[in-house]
Design a protein around this motif. Structure first.
Motif, mmCIF file in Angstrom:
data_model
loop_
_atom_site.group_PDB
_atom_site.id
_atom_site.type_symbol
_atom_site.label_atom_id
_atom_site.label_comp_id
_atom_site.label_asym_id
_atom_site.label_seq_id
_atom_site.Cartn_x
_atom_site.Cartn_y
_atom_site.Cartn_z
ATOM 1 N N MET A 84 0.837 -1.220 0.000
ATOM 2 C CA MET A 84 0.000 0.000 0.000
ATOM 3 C C MET A 84 0.867 1.264 0.000
ATOM 4 O O MET A 84 0.585 2.226 -0.713
ATOM 5 C CB MET A 84 -0.932 0.000 1.214
ATOM 6 N N TYR A 85 1.945 1.245 0.796
ATOM 7 C CA TYR A 85 2.794 2.428 0.859
ATOM 8 C C TYR A 85 3.746 2.509 -0.325
ATOM 9 O O TYR A 85 4.521 3.449 -0.442
ATOM 10 C CB TYR A 85 3.570 2.450 2.180
ATOM 11 N N GLY A 86 3.693 1.565 -1.181
ATOM 12 C CA GLY A 86 4.489 1.668 -2.405
ATOM 13 C C GLY A 86 3.702 2.264 -3.555
ATOM 14 O O GLY A 86 4.241 2.454 -4.644
ATOM 15 N N LEU B 162 -0.724 9.299 0.678
ATOM 16 C CA LEU B 162 -0.958 8.333 1.755
ATOM 17 C C LEU B 162 -0.703 8.995 3.101
ATOM 18 O O LEU B 162 0.070 9.947 3.199
ATOM 19 C CB LEU B 162 -0.026 7.125 1.589
ATOM 20 N N PRO B 163 -1.323 8.496 4.163
ATOM 21 C CA PRO B 163 -1.069 9.050 5.513
ATOM 22 C C PRO B 163 0.399 8.903 5.893
ATOM 23 O O PRO B 163 1.044 7.923 5.537
ATOM 24 C CB PRO B 163 -1.966 8.218 6.426
ATOM 25 N N GLU C 243 8.582 12.612 9.253
ATOM 26 C CA GLU C 243 10.010 12.323 9.260
ATOM 27 C C GLU C 243 10.281 10.851 9.553
ATOM 28 O O GLU C 243 11.227 10.266 9.025
ATOM 29 C CB GLU C 243 10.680 13.220 10.306
ATOM 30 N N HIS C 244 9.490 10.268 10.431
ATOM 31 C CA HIS C 244 9.707 8.871 10.836
ATOM 32 C C HIS C 244 8.652 7.934 10.251
ATOM 33 O O HIS C 244 8.203 7.000 10.913
ATOM 34 C CB HIS C 244 9.703 8.778 12.366
ATOM 35 N N ALA C 245 8.223 8.190 9.034
ATOM 36 C CA ALA C 245 7.152 7.389 8.407
ATOM 37 C C ALA C 245 7.553 5.919 8.271
ATOM 38 O O ALA C 245 6.762 5.007 8.547
ATOM 39 C CB ALA C 245 6.806 7.969 7.041
#
Length: 317
Positions: A277-279, A284-285, A290-292
């Motif tokens: 999903m994060y790709g 995206l949330p 900074e620390h996603a």
């Protein structure tokens, strides 16, 4: 091959005409051997050829010229390092003046039995000839059944340690051997019991007269045969149950492996789904945080740990 034995177990190279009082032995005979033996014993060739049928069952056939007794004897087939047990028919032909033994397959144990029978006192006497052959064939069955018993215990130990296809194939061969022995012993029992009770007519002209010693030999042989029938039946049941148990064990092992692989697939699916999903190339949330990466990683670990605990609670892992 044809071998002609005279009194005293002397081998006669080329007897002329009819060979009265001889023992004619046919092992893996050629057509000309059968013709020669039939001519010397003055019998119909068909009687000799009947005993060459590998599927011939134990029986008695009384003809005008001879009486044929067919019994089944153990046979060992050497296949590489493995020994396969089976049975073959052996014909014992009694004429007015001769004994003819015939077998389609050459077997070392059978050759030894016939040699012992010929060498025994009164071995060429028809009554004693039949008794001796029956006695030693029965002893050979018992010897092989004891070998099979030892092999069953050995293969059970091997299967308990690590079931393999070779062990299961060997178990199948033993099962076939026990089946052959059981069928042969049951049919031999019927024939020998009939001969012991009613005697044996030869050429419709006279009947073999068995002495008390001969009948004792038959009784001992029948006791051993019936013990062999009992043993083969027990071995058959043991082999069937052993094969069923190890088939169930193998199926259960496969099910356990599939369950573990399925559980691992479910566990790996959770972090794979989140990272996939994060790709995606869409907003995206936390994508600007900074620390996603660390947050997404921690969330994946927490959810994956929850899935692992759930699977362990349900005993799926």
């Amino acid at each position: 091959m044809i071998t002609i034995y005279g009194p005293g177990c002397t081998i006669l190279d080329d007897p002329d005409g009819a060979c009265e009082g001889c023992w004619i032995d046919l092992i893996e005979p050629r057509s000309e051997d059968i013709s020669r033996a039939a001519r010397m014993a003055a019998v119909d060739e068909k009687l000799l050829r009947h005993a060459l049928d590998m599927h011939e069952r134990p029986r008695i056939e009384v003809d005008d010229d001879a009486t044929l007794v067919v019994i089944r004897t153990p046979h060992i087939e050497q296949n590489g390092d493995q020994r396969r047990y089976s049975t073959v028919p052996m014909g014992i032909l009694f004429t007015r003046a001769n004994v003819v033994t015939v077998c389609q397959i050459e077997d070392e144990s059978l050759t030894h039995i016939l040699s012992i029978s010929r060498s025994a006192p009164d071995g060429f006497k028809q009554e004693r000839c039949l008794c001796n052959i029956v006695k030693h064939v029965t002893m050979l069955y018992m010897h092989h059944l004891k070998e099979i018993s030892a092999k069953i215990q050995e293969v059970e130990r091997d299967l308990a340690e690590s079931p393999s296809n070779d062990d299961l194939k060997f178990l199948l061969n033993l099962r076939k051997a026990v089946t052959y022995f059981h069928a042969a012993l049951k049919n031999n029992d019927l024939i020998i019991d009939r001969i012991a009770r009613k005697g044996l007519a030869v050429c419709n002209s006279y009947k073999l007269m068995f002495s008390e010693d001969d009948l004792d030999i038959f009784d001992d042989a029948l006791i051993d045969i019936r013990q062999g029938i009992y043993m083969s039946k027990i071995f058959s049941e043991v082999l069937d149950s052993t094969a069923n148990v190890y088939s169930s064990v193998i199926s259960n092992n496969v099910n356990q492996i599939m369950k573990i692989l399925t559980s691992l697939t479910v566990i790996l699916m959770v972090p794979t789904l989140i990272t996939s999903m994060y790709g995606m190339n869409i907003p995206l949330p936390l994508q600007e945080a900074e620390h996603a990466f660390g947050v997404v990683g921690v969330v994946s670990i927490i959810i994956t740990s929850g899935v692992i605990l759930f699977l362990r609670f349900r005993r799926l892992l």
